[in-house]
Design an enzyme around this catalytic site. Structure first.
Site, short mmCIF file in Angstrom:
data_model
loop_
_atom_site.label_atom_id
_atom_site.label_comp_id
_atom_site.label_asym_id
_atom_site.label_seq_id
_atom_site.Cartn_x
_atom_site.Cartn_y
_atom_site.Cartn_z
N SER A 110 19.26 103.42 76.28
CA SER A 110 18.94 102.07 75.87
C SER A 110 19.69 101.61 74.62
O SER A 110 19.73 100.41 74.33
CB SER A 110 17.43 101.94 75.61
OG SER A 110 17.05 102.74 74.52
N LYS A 155 20.07 99.48 65.74
CA LYS A 155 19.43 99.12 67.01
C LYS A 155 18.26 98.19 66.74
O LYS A 155 17.51 98.40 65.77
CB LYS A 155 18.95 100.40 67.71
CG LYS A 155 18.38 100.20 69.12
CD LYS A 155 18.02 101.56 69.74
CE LYS A 155 17.53 101.44 71.17
NZ LYS A 155 17.22 102.76 71.77
N SER A 197 18.45 108.01 75.18
CA SER A 197 18.96 106.69 74.81
C SER A 197 20.02 106.65 73.73
O SER A 197 20.63 105.61 73.51
CB SER A 197 17.81 105.78 74.39
OG SER A 197 17.24 105.19 75.53
N1 GLN Z 1 16.28 106.19 80.22
C1 GLN Z 1 15.04 106.69 79.70
C2 GLN Z 1 13.94 105.70 79.96
O1 GLN Z 1 14.22 104.72 80.55
C3 GLN Z 1 15.16 107.03 78.25
C4 GLN Z 1 15.10 105.84 77.36
C5 GLN Z 1 15.14 106.21 75.89
O2 GLN Z 1 15.55 107.31 75.51
N2 GLN Z 1 14.64 105.30 75.07
O3 GLN Z 1 12.82 105.88 79.61
#
Ligand code: GLN
Length: 470
Positions: A143, A67, A167
């Site tokens: 994400s 990532k 994410s």
């Molecule tokens: N969807 C969540 C957010 O927008 C989690 C994102 C993540 O785990 N990095 O914060």
């Protein structure tokens, strides 16, 4: 192929690290134009590493996609942001990368993500759109959307993601792959670009539970460079993998099976639960009474921490720098105005607000108190069940929507994945079938399994049992 089966082929002399890399490069050239999972990849340097690969090591010669918010020496680390896309190169390896290399793996490919990992769709990437390989009109989730999409699209064998509130698990669920969020402190976060430091963890996205176990085995453990990493010994995650679920008590929290779940998601998750029961697990109803506060609590704490973490992006030390600043405040303001996208700005504004004097007590300290209650819910539950089962998301992958998507609705869809991060426990998403949804014939559904803090061995064993049910 899975990482485990490739490893056998390598050891049997049926393939080579260079052949694997060429195969991946060919697959990327053929398919990634459509999927958009890769932000960049450097075949030449990977090939140089492949030539040196020591196949006797646990991940010898295996390429792993990363990532693009995890630092790999000399490579870009854009975080899906214009801020870092222009000229940043990582000056060092993250601890997980150092450990992967020490185990013989080859970091290969930089995977798209929501900007600074803020989002659940990868649509918040400032750099490109990633599509779900199961339906190109849909999001891969996020994400870690690039990581999940590439593993599902067979353009990566396995990938690393990061999980602050879902994410890793949510894109794994949407793309039909395995995604593991380790317990807080299990894996070093040194070299992960910080989003919300009390929640962030790095973990694997893979095609099998065994692959996830192999990667965690290498990544886990204490690190003097991350004071939140735990001294606890790392168990053998592979030895008990096939021990089954006979006699285990698995809890179904009523708050995770209420209204608003797509019928196909409910059906597939319930079928997976039944299959575990058929293998001898005892399924019991439980309650996690503070679940309804998880979204509000997370969306105070995570933006608060993000607003603080992102203050380092000021146009001075690295990343985007506004042209011809008139003075220092002008440099800060314009660099941030030009460098950050809309969701990141929204989070910084929310976070700064809830931390500001006069609102701190009303929002931030209250959220911390509710966080303790959420953590206690899990502690209580784990006194009478071994693990907890739930859906990963209320619905399968939605259609690409761009700026038409309402941020609040998007936050609400994180309902099942946020609480485990707030509690610091471990969680995994495993594929549990396909369902028709919103005009699509067959979209992946994920089963979420939650385990107690540092309970990864048990979690992986239950996850493995879901693979053998058929
Ligand atoms: N969807 C969540 C957010 O927008 C989690 C994102 C993540 O785990 N990095 O914060």
């Amino acid at each position: 192929m899975t990482l485990s089966s490739l490893r056998q082929q390598l050891l049997a002399g049926q393939t080579t690290p260079a052949a694997i890399l060429s195969g991946l490069a060919g697959a990327i050239a053929a398919r990634d134009g459509r999927t958009g999972a890769y932000l960049s990849h450097d075949l030449e340097s990977a090939m140089a590493e492949a030539a040196q690969a020591d196949l006797s090591l646990p991940l010898g010669g295996i390429p792993i996609a990363i990532k693009d918010n995890i630092n790999v020496l000399g490579q870009p680390c854009t975080c899906g942001s214009r801020f870092l896309a222009e000229n940043y190169r990582s000056p060092y390896d993250a601890t997980v990368i150092r450990k992967l290399r020490a185990a013989g793996a080859i970091p290969f490919g930089r995977m798209n993500l929501d900007e600074f990992a803020m989002g659940s769709s990868t649509e918040n990437s400032a750099l490109q759109t990633t599509r779900n390989p199961h339906d190109f009109e849909r999001i891969p989730g996020g994400s870690s959307g690039g990581s999940a999409a590439a593993v599902a699209d067979f353009t990566a064998i396995a990938a690393l993601g990061s999980d602050t509130g879902g994410s890793i698990r949510q894109p794994a669920s949407h793309c039909g792959v395995v995604g593991l969020k380790p317990s807080y402190g299990r894996v070093s976060r040194y070299g992960l670009v910080a989003f919300a430091s009390s929640l962030d963890q790095i973990g694997p996205l893979t095609r099998s539970v065994e692959d996830a176990a192999r990667l965690l085995q290498v990544m886990a453990g204490p690190d003097p460079l991350d004071s939140t990493s735990l001294e606890a010994a790392v168990p053998d995650y592979l030895s008990g993998l096939n021990d089954g679920v006979k006699g285990l008590r698995l809890g179904l929290p009523k708050e995770y099976f209420g209204e608003g779940i797509a019928p196909g998601v409910r059906r597939q998750v319930e079928a997976a639960v039944q299959a575990l029961a058929a293998q001898g697990a005892e399924v019991v109803d439980i309650s996690l009474p503070h679940t309804q506060y998880a979204v509000a609590t997370y969306y105070v704490i995570a933006p608060a921490e993000a607003s603080s973490n992102l203050s380092r992006f000021d146009g001075v030390r690295y990343g985007h720098r506004a042209a011809n600043p008139t003075d220092i405040p002008d440099l800060y303001q314009r660099s941030r105005e030009e460098g950050f996208g809309p969701e990141v700005k929204r989070r910084i504004l929310l976070g700064t607000y809830v931390l500001s004097s006069g609102y701190y007590d009303a929002y931030y300290s209250r959220a911390q108190k509710v966080r303790s209650l959420i953590r206690r819910d899990f502690e209580t539950a784990f006194t009478h069940v071994d693990a907890i089962l739930s859906p990963v998301t209320p619905s399968p992958a939605r259609k690409l929507g761009g700026s038409a998507i309402d941020p609040l609705e998007e936050y609400l869809s994180d309902i099942f994945t946020l609480a485990p991060n707030l509690a610091g426990i471990c969680a995994i998403s495993v594929p549990c079938g396909l369902t028709a949804f919103d005009g699509a014939a067959a979209l992946p559904v994920g089963l979420q399994i939650l385990g107690p803090h540092l309970g990864e061995a048990l979690l992986l064993r239950i996850a493995r049992a879901t693979e053998v049910q058929g």
